[in-house]
Design a protein around this motif. Structure first.
Motif, mmCIF file in Angstrom:
data_model
loop_
_atom_site.group_PDB
_atom_site.id
_atom_site.type_symbol
_atom_site.label_atom_id
_atom_site.label_comp_id
_atom_site.label_asym_id
_atom_site.label_seq_id
_atom_site.Cartn_x
_atom_site.Cartn_y
_atom_site.Cartn_z
ATOM 1 N N ASN A 138 -14.961 89.450 103.089
ATOM 2 C CA ASN A 138 -15.110 89.404 104.539
ATOM 3 C C ASN A 138 -15.114 90.784 105.172
ATOM 4 O OD1 ASN A 138 -15.048 86.552 104.588
ATOM 5 N ND2 ASN A 138 -12.810 86.559 104.540
ATOM 6 N N GLU A 139 -14.663 91.790 104.414
ATOM 7 C CA GLU A 139 -14.514 93.121 104.993
ATOM 8 C C GLU A 139 -14.563 94.163 103.889
ATOM 9 O OE1 GLU A 139 -11.382 93.791 108.079
ATOM 10 O OE2 GLU A 139 -10.530 95.074 106.507
ATOM 11 N N ILE A 140 -15.331 95.225 104.101
ATOM 12 C CA ILE A 140 -15.404 96.360 103.180
ATOM 13 C C ILE A 140 -15.082 97.630 103.961
ATOM 14 C CG2 ILE A 140 -16.846 97.688 101.596
ATOM 15 C CD1 ILE A 140 -16.384 94.920 100.563
ATOM 16 N N MET A 141 -14.212 98.461 103.405
ATOM 17 C CA MET A 141 -13.772 99.674 104.086
ATOM 18 C C MET A 141 -14.670 100.855 103.714
ATOM 19 S SD MET A 141 -9.902 101.185 104.029
ATOM 20 C CE MET A 141 -9.277 99.503 104.217
ATOM 21 N N VAL A 142 -14.948 101.691 104.709
ATOM 22 C CA VAL A 142 -15.870 102.816 104.548
ATOM 23 C C VAL A 142 -15.195 104.115 104.992
ATOM 24 C CG1 VAL A 142 -18.116 103.779 105.207
ATOM 25 C CG2 VAL A 142 -17.826 101.294 105.036
ATOM 26 N N SER A 143 -15.385 105.177 104.212
ATOM 27 C CA SER A 143 -14.992 106.517 104.640
ATOM 28 C C SER A 143 -15.866 107.515 103.887
ATOM 29 C CB SER A 143 -13.504 106.784 104.376
ATOM 30 O OG SER A 143 -13.109 107.995 105.014
ATOM 31 N N SER A 144 -15.494 108.782 103.924
ATOM 32 C CA SER A 144 -16.260 109.813 103.235
ATOM 33 C C SER A 144 -15.405 111.055 103.073
ATOM 34 C CB SER A 144 -17.527 110.156 104.035
ATOM 35 O OG SER A 144 -18.241 111.220 103.422
ATOM 36 N N VAL A 145 -15.738 111.843 102.066
ATOM 37 C CA VAL A 145 -15.126 113.166 101.949
ATOM 38 C C VAL A 145 -15.646 114.079 103.058
ATOM 39 C CG1 VAL A 145 -14.664 113.051 99.475
ATOM 40 C CG2 VAL A 145 -16.904 113.833 100.253
ATOM 41 N N TYR A 146 -16.753 113.683 103.691
ATOM 42 C CA TYR A 146 -17.318 114.417 104.822
ATOM 43 C C TYR A 146 -17.239 113.507 106.054
ATOM 44 C CZ TYR A 146 -19.216 117.412 101.142
ATOM 45 O OH TYR A 146 -19.360 118.246 100.055
ATOM 46 N N THR A 147 -16.249 113.717 106.890
ATOM 47 C CA THR A 147 -15.970 112.776 107.974
ATOM 48 C C THR A 147 -17.106 112.687 108.990
ATOM 49 O OG1 THR A 147 -14.794 114.519 109.181
ATOM 50 C CG2 THR A 147 -13.484 113.069 107.761
ATOM 51 N N GLU A 148 -17.922 113.723 109.096
ATOM 52 C CA GLU A 148 -18.964 113.729 110.131
ATOM 53 C C GLU A 148 -20.106 112.739 109.846
ATOM 54 O OE1 GLU A 148 -20.196 117.116 107.290
ATOM 55 O OE2 GLU A 148 -18.351 116.174 108.019
ATOM 56 N N VAL A 149 -20.171 112.189 108.641
ATOM 57 C CA VAL A 149 -21.265 111.264 108.315
ATOM 58 C C VAL A 149 -20.826 109.798 108.352
ATOM 59 C CG1 VAL A 149 -22.312 113.036 106.857
ATOM 60 C CG2 VAL A 149 -20.916 111.245 105.793
ATOM 61 N N ILE A 150 -19.555 109.542 108.626
ATOM 62 C CA ILE A 150 -19.036 108.173 108.519
ATOM 63 C C ILE A 150 -19.719 107.231 109.506
ATOM 64 C CG2 ILE A 150 -17.000 106.711 108.754
ATOM 65 C CD1 ILE A 150 -15.317 109.115 107.792
ATOM 66 N N GLU A 151 -19.847 107.634 110.757
ATOM 67 C CA GLU A 151 -20.437 106.744 111.760
ATOM 68 C C GLU A 151 -21.887 106.415 111.423
ATOM 69 O OE1 GLU A 151 -18.793 105.187 113.984
ATOM 70 O OE2 GLU A 151 -16.917 106.268 113.632
ATOM 71 N N GLU A 152 -22.630 107.390 110.966
ATOM 72 C CA GLU A 152 -24.015 107.144 110.555
ATOM 73 C C GLU A 152 -24.067 106.172 109.384
ATOM 74 O OE1 GLU A 152 -27.875 109.529 108.674
ATOM 75 O OE2 GLU A 152 -26.113 110.659 109.341
ATOM 76 N N GLY A 153 -23.175 106.384 108.427
ATOM 77 C CA GLY A 153 -23.132 105.490 107.275
ATOM 78 C C GLY A 153 -22.751 104.073 107.648
ATOM 79 N N LYS A 155 -23.244 102.565 110.530
ATOM 80 C CA LYS A 155 -24.363 101.923 111.213
ATOM 81 C C LYS A 155 -25.437 101.497 110.215
ATOM 82 C CE LYS A 155 -27.655 102.403 115.004
ATOM 83 N NZ LYS A 155 -28.692 101.677 114.248
ATOM 84 N N LEU A 156 -25.730 102.357 109.275
ATOM 85 C CA LEU A 156 -26.744 102.057 108.267
ATOM 86 C C LEU A 156 -26.373 100.804 107.482
ATOM 87 C CD1 LEU A 156 -29.398 103.217 107.098
ATOM 88 C CD2 LEU A 156 -27.995 104.534 105.489
ATOM 89 N N LEU A 157 -25.112 100.698 107.072
ATOM 90 C CA LEU A 157 -24.666 99.547 106.284
ATOM 91 C C LEU A 157 -24.575 98.284 107.134
ATOM 92 C CD1 LEU A 157 -21.915 101.277 104.142
ATOM 93 C CD2 LEU A 157 -24.096 100.406 103.309
ATOM 94 N N ASN A 158 -24.015 98.405 108.321
ATOM 95 C CA ASN A 158 -23.841 97.215 109.164
ATOM 96 C C ASN A 158 -25.154 96.678 109.702
ATOM 97 O OD1 ASN A 158 -21.035 96.573 109.079
ATOM 98 N ND2 ASN A 158 -20.610 98.376 110.321
ATOM 99 N N ASP A 159 -26.172 97.523 109.781
ATOM 100 C CA ASP A 159 -27.504 97.036 110.134
ATOM 101 C C ASP A 159 -28.078 96.156 109.022
ATOM 102 O OD1 ASP A 159 -27.479 98.256 112.584
ATOM 103 O OD2 ASP A 159 -28.757 99.939 112.010
ATOM 104 N N ILE A 160 -27.589 96.360 107.795
ATOM 105 C CA ILE A 160 -28.021 95.537 106.667
ATOM 106 C C ILE A 160 -27.197 94.259 106.573
ATOM 107 C CG2 ILE A 160 -28.261 95.452 104.142
ATOM 108 C CD1 ILE A 160 -28.619 98.504 104.210
ATOM 109 N N TYR A 161 -25.871 94.413 106.654
ATOM 110 C CA TYR A 161 -24.975 93.259 106.529
ATOM 111 C C TYR A 161 -23.654 93.623 107.199
ATOM 112 C CZ TYR A 161 -22.980 89.077 104.318
ATOM 113 O OH TYR A 161 -22.419 87.839 104.091
ATOM 114 N N PRO A 162 -23.278 92.964 108.281
ATOM 115 C CA PRO A 162 -22.203 93.447 109.156
ATOM 116 C C PRO A 162 -20.781 93.088 108.710
ATOM 117 C CG PRO A 162 -23.186 91.493 110.116
ATOM 118 C CD PRO A 162 -23.974 91.789 108.860
ATOM 119 N N VAL A 163 -20.314 93.690 107.622
ATOM 120 C CA VAL A 163 -18.934 93.469 107.171
ATOM 121 C C VAL A 163 -18.187 94.781 106.944
ATOM 122 C CG1 VAL A 163 -19.420 91.234 106.096
ATOM 123 C CG2 VAL A 163 -19.639 93.334 104.745
ATOM 124 N N PHE A 164 -18.782 95.898 107.326
ATOM 125 C CA PHE A 164 -18.223 97.197 106.983
ATOM 126 C C PHE A 164 -17.412 97.768 108.147
ATOM 127 C CE2 PHE A 164 -22.030 96.459 104.508
ATOM 128 C CZ PHE A 164 -21.584 96.705 103.219
#
Length: 336
Positions: A138-153, A155-164
């Motif tokens: 029901n939920e997948i957690m997202v982050s990055s070693v580069y914090t400035e790309v998290i929001e873009e990532g 959006k990209l994933l949730n546009d495919i399947y909204p569980v992130f």
């Protein structure tokens, strides 16, 4: 399964398969899914050509076991378009390895790496065309070693399947993969049964007894304690069973042994399994290293690591542990 599902959702998907012979390719490869999600879809291309599979893509999803990351990243770096986003599903400390490899190649400006704590599905491949999806998280957690790309990532994933959803930081993602917590102790403490029956028993309903559940819970508490020292409030394994799979059981033993998602899930046929070869060096060992650095006792985790090395008669790869220590001590992250 991921390739077939994203294709089913209407996206053009290509699949890299290293085991294929050179120059072999499959066009419009059929994928059939049964179980929690039934669908039939077509993958536009299946090939072992890394160059061909990466041409023109905007999102690269890496789902291989963590012990395959090293060689895969070497091939990936040779051919990938630096405009693409790389998604590690799950991360399993691969983001730190990829960051280091990119820096070694002088690609210090590429930051398009997002990390997930888990795969989207609990699933099993039946054959080259058919897969069984046993549960959808029901939920997948997202982050990055580069914090400035998290929001873009996100959006990209949730546009495919909204569980992130966004994690607190990369450490919350890395410490929220439940596979090492469950798989390692259950496998090791069923070693005799696995070797005698070649895994012909239900891993969860028969392999997890109350005593084994107690060990799993102790490992889980140590994982949570490490998170606290990093300033992170991690969900317990039981909370995860409630949140991700809608379990209604009130204790860990019942939640695991009666899980509808995990029933009829046979044990590994041998102890040479990713449940140990991945989940020890790319799961428990980094937690143990963090525990030592942060002065958190990890007695149960260390016991499982030591026992696994004795039983398998080998020392596990320390790359993930070394990378997490370097990252913790770098300017990239400061503990509270």
């Amino acid at each position: 399964t991921i390739a077939g599902f994203f294709s089913h959702l209407g996206h053009n998907v290509k699949l890299y398969k290293k085991s294929m012979t050179d120059n072999q390719k499959i066009i419009n490869h059929k994928i059939i899914s049964v179980g929690a999600i039934d669908f039939e879809s077509r993958i536009s291309l299946v090939t072992n050509s890394m160059k061909e599979v990466l041409e023109g893509v905007s999102l690269i999803i890496i789902t291989v076991p963590a012990y395959c990351h090293n060689d895969l990243f070497d091939d990936l770096i040779r051919f990938f378009d630096q405009k693409a986003m790389i998604c590690l599903m799950p991360d399993n400390y691969g983001g730190l390895l990829l960051m280091r490899k990119l820096r070694e190649k002088g690609l210090t400006d590429f930051h398009q790496i997002i990390s997930l704590n888990s795969a989207l599905f609990a699933c099993r491949q039946i054959d080259c065309e058919m897969t069984s999806i046993k549960g959808v998280k029901n939920e997948i957690m997202v982050s990055s070693v580069y914090t400035e790309v998290i929001e873009e990532g996100l959006k990209l994933l949730n546009d495919i399947y909204p569980v992130f959803k966004k994690g607190a930081n990369i450490f919350e993602v890395l410490l929220s993969n439940m596979n090492p917590v469950v798989h390692t102790a259950t496998t090791l403490l069923n070693a005799g049964w696995i070797e005698t029956t070649r895994g012909r028993f239900d891993f969860y309903s028969e392999g997890i007894s109350p005593s084994i559940a107690n060990v799993i819970e102790r490992i889980d508490r140590e994982r949570i304690a490490v998170g606290i020292k990093l300033g992170i409030k991690l969900d317990s394994l039981l909370d995860n069973m409630h949140k991700l799979y809608n379990s209604v059981e009130m204790d860990l033993y019942s939640a695991l042994s009666r899980s509808g998602v995990h029933t009829k899930d046979l044990a590994p046929v041998t102890l040479e399994t990713r449940y140990l070869n991945e989940d020890i060096p790319f799961g428990l060992m980094p937690i143990s290293r963090l525990g030592k650095l942060l002065n958190v006792e990890t007695k149960a985790i260390d016991t499982i690591i030591s026992l696994s090395e004795v039983i398998l008669n080998k020392e596990f790869d320390k790359t993930a542990s070394d990378d997490i220590e370097t990252f913790l001590e770098s300017e990239s992250f400061k503990t509270p």
